[in-house]
Design a protein around this motif. Structure first.
Motif, PDB file in Angstrom:
ATOM      1  N   THR A 437       0.890  -1.174  -0.051  1.00 14.66           N
ATOM      2  CA  THR A 437       0.009  -0.036   0.082  1.00 14.66           C
ATOM      3  C   THR A 437       0.704   1.188  -0.035  1.00 14.66           C
ATOM      4  O   THR A 437       1.718   1.264   0.842  1.00 14.66           O
ATOM      5  N   ARG A 438       0.735   2.011  -0.668  1.00 12.65           N
ATOM      6  CA  ARG A 438       1.363   3.618  -0.925  1.00 12.65           C
ATOM      7  C   ARG A 438       0.019   4.600  -1.245  1.00 12.65           C
ATOM      8  O   ARG A 438      -0.456   4.707  -2.059  1.00 12.65           O
ATOM      9  N   THR A 441      -2.913   3.560  -3.313  1.00 14.23           N
ATOM     10  CA  THR A 441      -2.764   2.793  -4.282  1.00 14.23           C
ATOM     11  C   THR A 441      -2.412   1.269  -3.700  1.00 14.23           C
ATOM     12  O   THR A 441      -1.662   1.416  -2.647  1.00 14.23           O
ATOM     13  N   ARG A 442      -2.895   0.356  -4.136  1.00 16.94           N
ATOM     14  CA  ARG A 442      -2.692  -1.027  -3.703  1.00 16.94           C
ATOM     15  C   ARG A 442      -2.268  -1.897  -4.827  1.00 16.94           C
ATOM     16  O   ARG A 442      -2.901  -1.930  -5.720  1.00 16.94           O
ATOM     17  N   TRP A 444      -1.071  -6.447  -4.851  1.00 13.61           N
ATOM     18  CA  TRP A 444      -0.812  -7.444  -4.008  1.00 13.61           C
ATOM     19  C   TRP A 444      -0.396  -8.662  -4.928  1.00 13.61           C
ATOM     20  O   TRP A 444      -0.827  -8.759  -6.346  1.00 13.61           O
TER      21      TRP A 444
END
Length: 526
Positions: A437-438, A441-442, A444
């Motif tokens: 996570t930033r 924004t994610r 994975w």
């Protein structure tokens, strides 16, 4: 059967793929040649009805041989040769190597060492294979029970022998009390004795012994309250020993009840069933319970007024060589957890495929932490790991958060609405996920560990990568990539090509010293 020069019994074993028999010597020798999922035949000794127990499970005989096929496990396994009288005649140590289609023994040992160095609790399992660990990290459920049983099995009997040895010359203390005794038995008197005598009819005997016929002929003799010294075993050291015996016996009860609760547990095709081993283990605990009960009611321990652990008692135990081993072995029997600096107890391991999963978590989390050393990393156990996972590493800095999670739970769509991890169909338990996570924004990745490298098996295992890519959601978002981790270069080499990962968002990877580019893209920075 081949008796050696000391009269001990050496068995003959024929391993799968070999027509020649090899000698299996008793412990401390280690019998090699056993292999995961490969049958071995051990010849039944002549001259009597023998029984062979491997990890407490009785092995059936077929035409004069014991046929034993290890399951999905590797490591050292204990075996016992039992005579017609039910007594253990010999003990053997069997070394089971991994399936050659997975990894060789040196490489598998390296996996174990790497997990033990960071998270030894992840090694503990229910398989017959064992390894040597100390006590540090806590365990839960049946794993805690089995580790506790292993420690009782190895240390409780020596503890009982140490207590019997101490009972031959128990510690004693001399105490001064008061006692009312006949005058002719008095050896010492003090001021209180004199005052008591002055108030009683005994004083008349002293003043005029011949003039008081009624006193001299009384039914009861003259008595005095005198200081009295007695030697007793009711001291701090013995109270401490009785307390430790009580704690060991309580642990025996707890482990026995927990093992009984495991009877009839659900069977698995990839795990060795516990049922065949439980009855013998419960019997061993019953015998320990009986011995401890008889010990507590024997001399001198029955004279101890109360169980009590105090600083004075522990100091007295440490200062007496006869009692020091009682203290040491008692606490060894009671220790919990695995790991730590002291490695002296054998602990049952997880299956080989699960050990590979745990190693992937340890290696992946280390590579991610090394790539992002600027984050503040915290390791979480099952109680605090996200998504009901077994363990996790989470790194944070400002609006950035990265997480490597072991075995998270993705409930089905109609289940827990509060969970950020969801499956659009049935519930899923991927081996690993990486969350990044930033700000808003994610990204994975869903990851699965498959302890196989042959082309057929890897292609079959790719089914899980496709399922995870299509069915799993994190906060409603699909995985950016879904990969398999395999132990060595697979027969289907295109699956490890980074360009294939970029195009199809699935694939395989050998997790050695580098992260796959597709996973680096997930981690960022972006």
């Amino acid at each position: 059967m081949i008796p050696d020069t000391s009269g001990r019994v050496q068995l003959t074993v024929r391993h799968q793929g070999s027509s020649a028999g090899v000698t299996m010597a008793p412990a401390p020798a280690v019998a090699c040649g056993f292999q995961e999922m490969a049958e071995s035949k051990i010849v039944v000794p002549g001259g009597g009805p023998w029984q062979l127990r491997i990890d407490d499970e009785s092995i059936p005989q077929e035409d004069g041989v014991w046929c034993w096929q290890p399951g999905f496990f590797a490591g050292e396994v204990g075996a016992e040769l039992v005579g017609a009288d039910g007594e253990v005649a010999e003990v053997y140590r069997l070394d089971v190597s991994p399936d050659p289609d997975k990894l060789g023994q040196p490489r598998f040992r390296a996996l174990l060492d790497e997990i033990e160095a960071e998270a030894p609790a992840l090694l503990a399992g229910t398989e017959p294979s064992t390894t040597v660990l100390g006590a540090d990290a806590p365990l839960e459920g049946v794993l805690e029970t089995l580790v506790a049983f292993s420690r009782l099995r190895h240390h409780a009997q020596p503890f009982i022998r140490a207590v019997w040895h101490a009972s031959r010359q128990p510690r004693t203390v001399t105490r001064t009390t008061r006692a009312v005794v006949d005058l002719h038995r008095a050896r010492r008197v003090d001021a209180q004795t004199v005052r008591t005598l002055a108030r009683g009819r005994a004083a008349a005997l002293m003043v005029d012994p011949e003039g008081l016929e009624d006193v001299r002929d009384a039914d009861s003799p003259a008595r005095a309250d005198v200081p009295w010294r007695e030697t007793t075993v009711d001291c701090a050291a013995n109270r401490c020993v009785v307390a430790i015996m009580g704690l060991v016996r309580r642990r025996v009860h707890e482990v026995r009840e927990s093992l009984r609760a495991q009877t009839g547990a659900e069977r698995s095709e990839t795990r060795w069933a516990l049922d065949g081993r439980l009855s013998h283990r419960i019997q061993l605990l019953d015998e320990l319970d009986g011995e401890l009960w008889r010990l507590l009611r024997s001399e001198p321990w029955r004279q101890v007024s109360r169980p009590e652990i105090t600083a004075a008692g522990l100091n007295a135990l440490a200062a007496d060589p006869r009692y020091a081993s009682v203290n040491q072995l008692g606490w060894k029997s009671l220790r919990q957890g695995v790991g730590g600096a002291s490695a002296e107890d054998r602990v049952w391991l997880s299956p080989t495929w699960e050990i590979f999963e745990r190693w992937c978590f340890v290696r992946l989390s280390r590579l991610v932490r090394e790539r992002h050393p600027d984050l503040r990393w915290v390791r979480h156990a099952s109680a605090t790991a996200p998504g009901g996972a077994l363990a996790a590493w989470v790194g944070r800095r400002d609006d950035v958060e990265l997480a490597v999670v072991l075995q998270p739970h993705f409930p089905s769509r109609d289940q827990s609405l509060a969970s950020p991890l969801r499956s659009v169909s049935r519930e899923r338990w991927p081996d690993l996920i990486v969350l990044a996570t930033r700000g808003a924004t994610r990204r994975w990745a869903a990851l699965d560990a498959k302890y196989r490298r042959a082309r057929q098996y890897v292609l079959e295992a790719m089914e899980s990568a496709h399922i995870y890519r299509d069915s799993l959601r994190w906060l409603g978002q699909r995985a950016n990539v879904s990969l398999l981790f395999v132990p060595a270069e697979p027969g289907a080499g295109w699956l490890t090509d980074p360009r294939f990962h970029e195009e199809e968002r699935v694939g395989a990877w050998v997790l050695d010293g580098a992260l796959p580019p597709a996973l680096v893209e997930v981690l960022g920075p972006w």
